[in-house]
Design an enzyme around this catalytic site. Structure first.
Site, PDB file in Angstrom:
ATOM      1  N   TYR A  44       0.876  -1.190   0.000  1.00 38.70           N
ATOM      2  CA  TYR A  44       0.000   0.000   0.000  1.00 38.70           C
ATOM      3  C   TYR A  44       0.898   1.219   0.000  1.00 38.70           C
ATOM      4  CZ  TYR A  44      -4.336   2.540   0.812  1.00 38.70           C
ATOM      5  OH  TYR A  44      -5.397   3.390   0.683  1.00 38.70           O
ATOM      6  N   LYS A  99     -22.010 -19.240  -7.657  1.00 38.88           N
ATOM      7  CA  LYS A  99     -21.316 -19.272  -8.946  1.00 38.88           C
ATOM      8  C   LYS A  99     -19.852 -18.867  -8.770  1.00 38.88           C
ATOM      9  CE  LYS A  99     -22.087 -19.562 -13.474  1.00 38.88           C
ATOM     10  NZ  LYS A  99     -23.081 -20.312 -14.205  1.00 38.88           N
ATOM     11  N   ASP A 167     -26.044 -18.552 -19.189  1.00 37.10           N
ATOM     12  CA  ASP A 167     -27.328 -19.182 -19.532  1.00 37.10           C
ATOM     13  C   ASP A 167     -27.439 -19.392 -21.044  1.00 37.10           C
ATOM     14  OD1 ASP A 167     -28.433 -18.957 -16.757  1.00 37.10           O
ATOM     15  OD2 ASP A 167     -28.100 -16.851 -17.219  1.00 37.10           O
ATOM     16  N   GLY A 201     -36.089 -20.236 -25.520  1.00 37.11           N
ATOM     17  CA  GLY A 201     -35.481 -19.357 -24.522  1.00 37.11           C
ATOM     18  C   GLY A 201     -34.024 -19.081 -24.874  1.00 37.11           C
ATOM     19  N   ALA A 202     -33.367 -18.370 -23.965  1.00 38.93           N
ATOM     20  CA  ALA A 202     -31.986 -17.937 -24.231  1.00 38.93           C
ATOM     21  C   ALA A 202     -31.078 -19.120 -24.538  1.00 38.93           C
ATOM     22  CB  ALA A 202     -31.467 -17.173 -23.017  1.00 38.93           C
ATOM     23  N   ALA A 203     -31.232 -20.232 -23.799  1.00 42.36           N
ATOM     24  CA  ALA A 203     -30.317 -21.366 -23.968  1.00 42.36           C
ATOM     25  C   ALA A 203     -30.440 -21.954 -25.375  1.00 42.36           C
ATOM     26  CB  ALA A 203     -30.613 -22.428 -22.916  1.00 42.36           C
ATOM     27  N   ASN A 303     -35.140 -28.485 -15.718  1.00 42.99           N
ATOM     28  CA  ASN A 303     -34.889 -28.838 -14.326  1.00 42.99           C
ATOM     29  C   ASN A 303     -36.042 -28.376 -13.457  1.00 42.99           C
ATOM     30  OD1 ASN A 303     -32.384 -30.190 -14.191  1.00 42.99           O
ATOM     31  ND2 ASN A 303     -31.343 -28.264 -14.711  1.00 42.99           N
ATOM     32  N   ASN A 334     -23.528 -26.883 -17.322  1.00 45.53           N
ATOM     33  CA  ASN A 334     -22.656 -25.725 -17.622  1.00 45.53           C
ATOM     34  C   ASN A 334     -21.350 -25.756 -16.838  1.00 45.53           C
ATOM     35  OD1 ASN A 334     -25.188 -25.110 -18.505  1.00 45.53           O
ATOM     36  ND2 ASN A 334     -25.083 -22.952 -17.990  1.00 45.53           N
TER      37      ASN A 334
END
Lengths: 444, 160
Positions: A44, A99, A167, A201-203, A303, A334
């Site tokens: 520092y 995550k 996702d 969907g997005a996937a 799921n 994933n």
């Protein structure tokens, strides 16, 4: 399924108790020796001023002189969390912490959860852009569609570090790995394989985009949603063009034979079904599978309950079945992609994550499965296949080097060894902390 | 000169195009509805569209052009020829319906259809051409601007 319900209730109870006990799952740790307080004058003030001055002259040095090289942000607005939906940024935090924990444990990546209190896509974009100087990459998480498409596309163009939406790309990469393996086992070629996607969907939209970068023909793909088969003459096309141009674009490019109708018509003569739609069981009549070609492949990814039970799909003629669950064979997950993909992208200092890097990760996963005796019930590696993570990281890094988007270039072996060392150190750190009681055992 | 796919043909509308053109008009009105709640379509939109198309095909003061691909109608342009009571030039062509099916967009089909319609209007003595579309439709705003159009009047509305 009373047993399953009991187990879920038990896990809910433990998660609540342990979360209270530990007060969260992650923390920030010094990375340097602090032998005495005198060391502060190096790390520092006043020593740090020299480092700041150097970075002021050359911003790129922030990747060498600070932890930016190995630190990413996990950004979420909490609008589409797991199976929970729009729970908001505060309630999204436990998921993002989880995550971050996986990123660290499996990939050796420092991931900082940042749940944001803004929901407008432009505001989220501005927030991420503003955070760029602090991070070596961004993982977008649990952001609703179609906002997530805008954010990934626009941030990929604007931000000079890797941006990833798990996702979309994580699921797409894991699905592609399973598909590479399954079509090899059933003697198919990517370009001739007819694939039906249930759910837009997005996937699934991301998976279609990735598949077309991986040798599959867009014309051989049919997407089905709650209104039936997606095709350019469908009545809601104009609405899609305004509100979901990504889905619109796919409707134009796919379904070359212009098949109309619903899932039953789509599956007639198809080789593969990838379902990522409503949780089952019996999301659709199991008899539809009978219309598929011989040795058909079914990925039922909803799921916690897949759209069709694996044994039902097999009874109707499917040869290979994959789900999102760890208690059935062939889990499309994933977590076998994102830690190592980011490891590779960070180690080569890639400026972005291209579709080709994802395809390289998927190919490596499929190759690993086949090098280790893949069969109908083991098409992709599991999370316990520790050797595969550095291999995927090296494959991703080498692809980035080949595409000239990497700032660091090394041999594949060196990328592999570096990734393995970082990943091993991360696991070793956790076990050492446990051994020294600095991470306490949970209360009984 | 723009190169259009050889499968694409442009021609005047015929009576047996009524079904196809009705579909396209319904699609166009539903698209317009997306831009503004005051453009909400009526429940009997299909019957209304059919009557409207039938009349327009027969009307000498209307230009109705269709685009077809491999025999299938995939686009339309309908313009009305109007008398301007107070302004010069007096004969105006007003483009009211202009629609191309999604997969044929961005291939210059619309531009060519517009060019043919303007040619046709010129032959009929039209000296000024205008177009009607929802104010919020930015794609149309850009398209017409690119074709040399500019706004000359505004229509404002409110619900009572």
């Amino acid at each position: 399924m009373p047993k399953k319900k009991d187990r879920t209730a038990l896990l809910y109870g433990l998660a609540m108790r342990y979360s209270k006990f530990y007060g969260g799952k992650i923390s920030v740790m010094p990375n340097v020796p602090i032998r005495s307080l005198d060391d502060f004058s190096i790390w520092y003030t006043p020593g740090v001023a020299a480092v700041s001055r150097a970075i002021e002259k050359d911003h790129d040095l922030s990747f060498e002189l600070t932890s930016r090289w190995n630190t990413i942000a996990i950004v979420s607005d909490g609008t589409r969390v797991l199976g929970l939906g729009n729970v908001g940024p505060e309630a999204a935090m436990p998921v993002m912490e989880g995550k971050a924990m996986i990123f660290k444990y499996l990939g050796g990546v420092n991931a900082v959860p940042i749940t944001v209190g803004v929901h407008d896509q432009q505001e989220i974009f501005n927030t991420v852009k503003a955070l760029e100087p602090a991070f070596g990459g961004f993982n977008l998480e649990d952001i609703e569609s179609p906002k997530c498409f805008f954010l990934l596309d626009s941030l990929r163009k604007e931000v000079k570090v890797p941006v990833w939406h798990d996702d979309q790309q994580g699921t797409a990469g894991a699905t592609l790995a399973g598909l590479f393996s399954a079509i090899k086992l059933t003697g198919r070629k990517a370009a001739d394989t007819k694939i039906v996607f249930l759910g837009t969907g997005a996937a699934n939209i991301a998976t279609v985009r990735i598949l077309t970068s991986a040798g599959f023909e867009a014309g051989n793909i049919i997407m089905v949603d709650s209104s039936g088969i997606l095709e350019p003459e469908r009545e809601d096309m104009d609405e899609l063009s305004l509100h979901n141009p990504w889905k619109y674009d796919i409707a134009i490019k796919t379904n070359a034979e212009r098949v109309k109708g619903g899932l039953e018509e789509a599956l007639n003569g198809a080789d593969v079904l990838v379902a990522a739609s409503k949780p089952g069981p019996s999301t659709f009549p199991k008899e539809y599978i009978k219309g598929m070609n011989r040795n058909s492949i079914v990925f039922a990814l909803a799921n916690p309950v897949p759209e069709i039970w694996p044994w039902e799909a097999k009874e109707m003629g499917a040869r290979i079945v994959a789900t999102g669950r760890s208690d059935f064979p062939n889990q499309v997950n994933n977590s076998i992609i994102f830690p190592s993909l980011f490891r590779g992208a960070l180690d080569c200092r890639a400026s972005t994550i291209t579709d080709e890097m994802i395809v390289a990760a998927s190919s490596e996963l499929a190759k690993y499965a086949h090098d280790n005796g893949a069969n109908d019930d083991h098409i992709i590696p599991t999370m316990q296949d520790w050797d595969v993570y550095p291999k995927v990281a090296a494959a991703v890094a080498m692809k980035a080097v080949e595409q000239r988007i990497a700032r660091h270039s090394m041999s594949s072996k060196k990328f592999h060894d570096r990734a393995k060392a970082i990943m091993d150190a991360s696991k070793s750190m956790v076990s050492t902390l446990i051994k020294n009681k600095l991470i306490k055992m949970p209360p009984s | 000169m723009v190169k259009i796919d050889s499968k694409i043909r442009f021609r005047d509308a015929l009576e047996n195009d009524t079904d196809s053109l009705t579909d396209l008009v319904v699609r166009l009105k539903r698209l317009n509805e997306e831009f503004d709640s005051m453009l909400k379509v009526r429940d009997d939109i299909r019957e209304q569209a059919r009557t409207y198309v039938s009349k327009a095909i027969k009307d000498k003061n209307c230009i109705v052009l269709v685009v077809e691909s491999e025999g299938k109608v995939i686009g339309l342009l309908k313009a009305d020829l109007r008398e301007r009571f107070f302004n010069e030039p007096a004969t105006e062509g007003r483009i009211i319906e202009f629609y191309i099916m999604p997969e044929f967009r961005k291939h210059e089909v619309g531009t060519e259809l517009m060019r043919l319609a303007l040619d046709k209007m010129k032959h009929k003595g039209v000296k000024i051409v205008s177009a009607e579309f929802p104010s919020q439709n930015k794609i149309s705003v850009e398209f017409y601007a690119k074709q040399g159009f500019r706004p000359i009047t505004n229509i404002h509305a409110k619900m009572l």
